[in-house]
Design an enzyme around this catalytic site. Structure first.
Site, PDB file in Angstrom:
ATOM      1  N   TYR A 181       1.213  22.666  -1.079  1.00 56.36           N
ATOM      2  CA  TYR A 181       0.629  21.656  -0.084  1.00 56.36           C
ATOM      3  C   TYR A 181      -0.095  22.642   1.080  1.00 56.36           C
ATOM      4  O   TYR A 181      -1.313  22.310   1.230  1.00 56.36           O
ATOM      5  CB  TYR A 181       1.734  20.659   0.667  1.00 56.36           C
ATOM      6  CG  TYR A 181       0.867  19.975   1.856  1.00 56.36           C
ATOM      7  CD1 TYR A 181      -0.276  18.969   1.758  1.00 56.36           C
ATOM      8  CD2 TYR A 181       1.524  19.813   3.020  1.00 56.36           C
ATOM      9  CE1 TYR A 181      -0.631  18.632   2.719  1.00 56.36           C
ATOM     10  CE2 TYR A 181       0.902  19.499   4.118  1.00 56.36           C
ATOM     11  CZ  TYR A 181      -0.128  18.669   4.079  1.00 56.36           C
ATOM     12  OH  TYR A 181      -0.754  18.203   5.137  1.00 56.36           O
ATOM     13  N   ARG A 222      17.428  20.697   4.208  1.00 54.40           N
ATOM     14  CA  ARG A 222      16.454  20.478   3.179  1.00 54.40           C
ATOM     15  C   ARG A 222      15.764  21.842   2.981  1.00 54.40           C
ATOM     16  O   ARG A 222      15.464  22.590   3.710  1.00 54.40           O
ATOM     17  CB  ARG A 222      15.409  19.481   3.837  1.00 54.40           C
ATOM     18  CG  ARG A 222      14.509  18.820   2.931  1.00 54.40           C
ATOM     19  CD  ARG A 222      13.763  17.721   3.588  1.00 54.40           C
ATOM     20  NE  ARG A 222      12.801  17.928   4.832  1.00 54.40           N
ATOM     21  CZ  ARG A 222      12.131  17.245   5.326  1.00 54.40           C
ATOM     22  NH1 ARG A 222      12.089  16.062   4.963  1.00 54.40           N
ATOM     23  NH2 ARG A 222      11.439  17.772   6.653  1.00 54.40           N
TER      24      ARG A 222
HETATM   25  N1  UDP Z   1      14.922  15.124   8.989  1.00 52.26           N
HETATM   26  C1  UDP Z   1      15.887  14.822   9.073  1.00 52.26           C
HETATM   27  N2  UDP Z   1      16.332  13.699   8.230  1.00 52.26           N
HETATM   28  C2  UDP Z   1      15.403  12.762   7.666  1.00 52.26           C
HETATM   29  C3  UDP Z   1      13.918  13.160   7.924  1.00 52.26           C
HETATM   30  C4  UDP Z   1      13.794  14.352   8.419  1.00 52.26           C
HETATM   31  O1  UDP Z   1      17.200  15.195   9.619  1.00 52.26           O
HETATM   32  O2  UDP Z   1      15.443  11.654   7.127  1.00 52.26           O
HETATM   33  C5  UDP Z   1      14.301  16.274   9.803  1.00 52.26           C
HETATM   34  C6  UDP Z   1      13.912  17.494   8.968  1.00 52.26           C
HETATM   35  O3  UDP Z   1      14.887  18.339   8.373  1.00 52.26           O
HETATM   36  C7  UDP Z   1      12.950  18.258  10.116  1.00 52.26           C
HETATM   37  C8  UDP Z   1      12.553  17.051  11.060  1.00 52.26           C
HETATM   38  O4  UDP Z   1      13.630  16.006  10.895  1.00 52.26           O
HETATM   39  O5  UDP Z   1      13.721  19.317  10.739  1.00 52.26           O
HETATM   40  C9  UDP Z   1      11.197  16.535  10.803  1.00 52.26           C
HETATM   41  O6  UDP Z   1      10.971  16.185   9.493  1.00 52.26           O
HETATM   42  P1  UDP Z   1       9.681  15.471   8.888  1.00 52.26           P
HETATM   43  O7  UDP Z   1       9.950  15.056   7.483  1.00 52.26           O
HETATM   44  O8  UDP Z   1       9.378  14.153   9.888  1.00 52.26           O
HETATM   45  O9  UDP Z   1       8.551  16.384   9.197  1.00 52.26           O
HETATM   46  P2  UDP Z   1       8.423  17.907   8.634  1.00 52.26           P
HETATM   47  O10 UDP Z   1       8.578  18.651   9.913  1.00 52.26           O
HETATM   48  O11 UDP Z   1       9.108  18.245   7.543  1.00 52.26           O
HETATM   49  O12 UDP Z   1       6.818  17.833   8.435  1.00 52.26           O
END
Ligand code: UDP
Length: 321
Positions: free
Chosen positions: A139, A279
Site C-alpha cells: 500500500y 499487530r
Molecule cells: N490499534 C489498537 N486496536 C485496534 C485498532 C488499532 O490497539 O483495534 C492501534 C494500532 O496498533 C495503532 C493505533 O491503534 O498503534 C492506530 O491504528 P489504526 O489502525 O487506527 O491506524 P494506523 O496507524 O495503523 O494507520
C-alpha cells in the site's frame, strides 16, 4: 471552478466533495463504489460511476474540470500484503491512466491523497518530508510510486501537483444530508473501534509493551475537516511544473490509552479492553512534522483529539438509530 473528486463516495472523498460544494465549487465525482457508499454521495455533485482503469470513463469524468483531487484507490495495509497486484493496478496504473487523460484534456492541476505509510519505520521523530521513504507494505509502496510519477509528470509535462501525506485521519462531518463518517468493513481503525467496544466485544489493544511512556503505540491524528481544508488551500498553491510533498497531521502524538481516555470522556464510561499481541508492521511512534503545511499552505489544524472522538461518536450514534 469545477473539481473532479476521485473516490468521492468514500469517507475522506465525500467530506471533500461536500465542503467544496458548500464553498461554491462545482464538483464531479468518479467512484466505482468498490469500497464507497452511495449514501455518502454529495447532493449537487455530478456522479460518474466508473473505474480509474477505464480511460474512456475517466475522460468523460474530466469534462469541464479544471483541477482534480485524487482520493480514489485502495487503502488497506493488510489487503495490500495479501493481494499486492490490486494495489499496483488500482493505485499506480489507475493514476497513470488519470494523468494520461488529464494530459489529453489539458488539465494540469492535481492534489493527491498520499500517506505516511510511504515513510515506513521512521528513523527519527517527528517525520519530515525529507525523511527516508522505505514503505513496509505494498500500500505504502504504491502511494510512493505515485508520488514519483507526479514528480516526473510535473517536470516533463508541466503538471502542477501537490501530494498530501496523511497521518491518522479521524473524526466525521455533519453535512445537511447527514453524517459523513468512517464505515469500513471490517473496521480496523482505532477510534471507531474504541467507540464500538463493549464488554462482550472489548477493544483489543495491540501491544502494551511498546517503548513509550504508557507502553501503547503513539499516532498523530488529524480531523477530516482540517484535512480537507488543507486540500482546498493546496488547490490555490498548485504551480505548473512543480510537485510539492506535504505532511498532514496535528504534529502531536496520542497513545492508544490517551485515545481511550478521550473516548471515556465522550461516552461517559470506561472503554472495555483487553491486551492483545502487537499487530504486524506497526511502528511504536508516528508523529508528523507539519511545519511545511504551515509555511507552504498557511494551514494549521484546529480540532483536537477530543473533537475527533466526539464527532465520530455522534456519527456512530446517528447511524445506529
Ligand atoms: N490499534 C489498537 N486496536 C485496534 C485498532 C488499532 O490497539 O483495534 C492501534 C494500532 O496498533 C495503532 C493505533 O491503534 O498503534 C492506530 O491504528 P489504526 O489502525 O487506527 O491506524 P494506523 O496507524 O495503523 O494507520
Amino acid at each position: 471552478m469545477r473539481v473532479l473528486v476521485t473516490g468521492g463516495a468514500g469517507y475522506i472523498g465525500s467530506v471533500a466533495a461536500t465542503i467544496l460544494i458548500e464553498r461554491g465549487y462545482e464538483v464531479s465525482i468518479l467512484d466505482d463504489l468498490s469500497t464507497g457508499h452511495t449514501e455518502l454521495l454529495t447532493p449537487g455533485a455530478k456522479f460518474i460511476n466508473g473505474s480509474l482503469l477505464e480511460k474512456a470513463t475517466v475522460l468523460s469524468a474530466l469534462e469541464g474540470v479544471e483541477a482534480v483531487i485524487h482520493f480514489g484507490g485502495k487503502s488497506l495495509v493488510g489487503e495490500s500484503v495479501q493481494k499486492p497486484e490490486i494495489y499496483w493496478n488500482t493505485n499506480v496504473n489507475g493514476t497513470r491512466i488519470l494523468l494520461e487523460a488529464m494530459r489529453e484534456k489539458g488539465i494540469s492541476k492535481i492534489v493527491f491523497s498520499s500517506t505516511a505509510a510511504t515513510y515506513g519505520q521512521p528513523k527519527s521523530i517527528p517525520i519530515t518530508e525529507d525523511s527516508q521513504t522505505k514503505p513496509t507494505n505494498p500500500y505504502g509502496a504504491s502511494k510512493l510510486a505515485v508520488d514519483y510519477m507526479l514528480t516526473s509528470e510535473a517536470i516533463a509535462h508541466n503538471l502542477g501537483a501537490i501530494s498530501l501525506r496523511y497521518f491518522n485521519v479521524a473524526g466525521a462531518y455533519q453535512a445537511k444530508s447527514g453524517w459523513l463518517t468512517e464505515n469500513h468493513n471490517p473496521e480496523t481503525h482505532l477510534i471507531p473501534n474504541v467507540l464500538k467496544a463493549t464488554s462482550d466485544n472489548p477493544l483489543k489493544i495491540f501491544g502494551a509493551d511498546w517503548p513509550t511512556e504508557d507502553k501503547t503505540c503513539i499516532r498523530d491524528y488529524v480531523h477530516v475537516i482540517d484535512l480537507i481544508d488543507a486540500h482546498i488551500m493546496a488547490l490555490d498553491k498548485l504551480e505548473p511544473g512543480k510537485h510539492e510533498i506535504i505532511n498532514l497531521g496535528c504534529g502531536t502524538g496520542y497513545s492508544v490509552k490517551q485515545v481511550m481516555d478521550a473516548a471515556k470522556a465522550a461516552v461517559g464510561h470506561q472503554i472495555p479492553s483487553v491486551i492483545a499481541d502487537r499487530r504486524a508492521g506497526d511502528p511504536a511512534v508516528l508523529i508528523a512534522d507539519i511545519s511545511k503545511a504551515k509555511s507552504f499552505l498557511g494551514w494549521s489544524p484546529t480540532r483536537d483529539l477530543q473533537v475527533m472522538v466526539f464527532d465520530t461518536w455522534q456519527s456512530q450514534n446517528a447511524s445506529n438509530k
